[in-house]
Design a protein around this motif. Structure first.
Motif, PDB file in Angstrom:
ATOM      1  N   ALA A  96       7.645   9.832 -12.238  1.00  0.00           N
ATOM      2  CA  ALA A  96       8.537   8.838 -12.995  1.00  0.00           C
ATOM      3  C   ALA A  96       9.981   8.617 -12.794  1.00  0.00           C
ATOM      4  N   SER A  97      10.268   9.907 -12.937  1.00  0.00           N
ATOM      5  CA  SER A  97      11.754   9.980 -12.814  1.00  0.00           C
ATOM      6  C   SER A  97      12.191   9.888 -11.637  1.00  0.00           C
ATOM      7  N   GLU A  98      11.521   9.813 -10.432  1.00  0.00           N
ATOM      8  CA  GLU A  98      12.105   9.658  -9.193  1.00  0.00           C
ATOM      9  C   GLU A  98      11.840   8.184  -8.804  1.00  0.00           C
ATOM     10  N   TRP A  99      11.298   7.265  -9.528  1.00  0.00           N
ATOM     11  CA  TRP A  99      10.813   5.924  -9.127  1.00  0.00           C
ATOM     12  C   TRP A  99      12.204   5.163  -8.925  1.00  0.00           C
ATOM     13  N   SER A 100      12.172   4.283  -7.846  1.00  0.00           N
ATOM     14  CA  SER A 100      13.463   3.593  -7.837  1.00  0.00           C
ATOM     15  C   SER A 100      13.085   2.209  -8.745  1.00  0.00           C
ATOM     16  N   ARG A 111       7.291  -3.022  -9.514  1.00  0.00           N
ATOM     17  CA  ARG A 111       5.733  -3.174  -9.043  1.00  0.00           C
ATOM     18  C   ARG A 111       4.782  -2.602 -10.107  1.00  0.00           C
ATOM     19  N   VAL A 112       5.442  -1.491 -10.714  1.00  0.00           N
ATOM     20  CA  VAL A 112       4.298  -0.955 -11.849  1.00  0.00           C
ATOM     21  C   VAL A 112       4.363  -2.113 -13.041  1.00  0.00           C
ATOM     22  N   LEU A 113       5.379  -2.581 -13.237  1.00  0.00           N
ATOM     23  CA  LEU A 113       5.477  -3.598 -14.510  1.00  0.00           C
ATOM     24  C   LEU A 113       4.652  -4.846 -14.233  1.00  0.00           C
ATOM     25  N   THR A 114       4.711  -5.248 -12.953  1.00  0.00           N
ATOM     26  CA  THR A 114       3.870  -6.516 -12.508  1.00  0.00           C
ATOM     27  C   THR A 114       2.383  -6.348 -12.129  1.00  0.00           C
ATOM     28  N   THR A 115       1.910  -5.106 -11.873  1.00  0.00           N
ATOM     29  CA  THR A 115       0.820  -4.644 -11.365  1.00  0.00           C
ATOM     30  C   THR A 115      -0.392  -4.174 -12.605  1.00  0.00           C
ATOM     31  N   ARG A 120       0.846  -1.220   0.051  1.00  0.00           N
ATOM     32  CA  ARG A 120      -0.022   0.018  -0.013  1.00  0.00           C
ATOM     33  C   ARG A 120       0.824   1.203  -0.149  1.00  0.00           C
ATOM     34  N   GLU A 121       2.044   1.072   0.852  1.00  0.00           N
ATOM     35  CA  GLU A 121       2.779   2.463   0.817  1.00  0.00           C
ATOM     36  C   GLU A 121       3.553   2.573  -0.523  1.00  0.00           C
ATOM     37  N   GLN A 122       4.047   1.610  -1.092  1.00  0.00           N
ATOM     38  CA  GLN A 122       4.592   1.876  -2.420  1.00  0.00           C
ATOM     39  C   GLN A 122       3.505   2.047  -3.426  1.00  0.00           C
ATOM     40  N   ASP A 123       2.509   1.515  -3.384  1.00  0.00           N
ATOM     41  CA  ASP A 123       1.269   1.881  -4.401  1.00  0.00           C
ATOM     42  C   ASP A 123       1.190   3.556  -4.358  1.00  0.00           C
ATOM     43  N   ALA A 124       1.135   4.037  -3.051  1.00  0.00           N
ATOM     44  CA  ALA A 124       1.053   5.763  -2.849  1.00  0.00           C
ATOM     45  C   ALA A 124       1.944   6.361  -3.375  1.00  0.00           C
ATOM     46  N   ARG A 125       3.278   5.804  -2.969  1.00  0.00           N
ATOM     47  CA  ARG A 125       4.643   6.463  -3.573  1.00  0.00           C
ATOM     48  C   ARG A 125       4.476   6.629  -4.870  1.00  0.00           C
ATOM     49  N   ILE A 126       4.101   5.505  -5.633  1.00  0.00           N
ATOM     50  CA  ILE A 126       4.303   5.577  -7.262  1.00  0.00           C
ATOM     51  C   ILE A 126       3.280   6.536  -7.722  1.00  0.00           C
TER      52      ILE A 126
END
Length: 87
Positions: free
Chosen positions: A51-55, A61-65, A40-46
């Motif tokens: 996008a330039s700040e994503w780890s 996570r984006v690619l697998t969701t 949930r925290e990672q989804d909120a961060r995304i």
């Protein structure tokens, strides 16, 4: 005559502190609850940062969701930047 066993632990009787880490909140969480909270925290961060700040973890996570499907290309490009691939 034998003494019946008490339901108290030996640490409670002797006054020793319990072992292990204390929970951060009122009750401890199970492993699945901790993982769900992390997701949930990672989804909120995304959703909150660009996008330039994503780890790399965020991109994976984006690619697998499935619900992040509109962001797949952004995540793919960001992984390329992180890994140093020429785009």
């Amino acid at each position: 005559m034998s003494n019946p066993k008490s339901h108290q632990s030996s640490s409670a009787i002797t006054g020793q502190a319990r072992r292990g880490r204390k929970p951060l909140f009122s009750e401890s969480m199970s492993a699945s609850e901790r993982k769900a909270k992390q997701r949930r925290e990672q989804d909120a961060r995304i959703m909150d940062i660009s996008a330039s700040e994503w780890s790399e973890s965020d991109c994976l996570r984006v690619l697998t969701t499935k619900r992040f499907q509109p962001f797949h290309e952004l995540a793919w490009r960001r992984i390329g930047q992180i890994k140093g691939y020429v785009l």
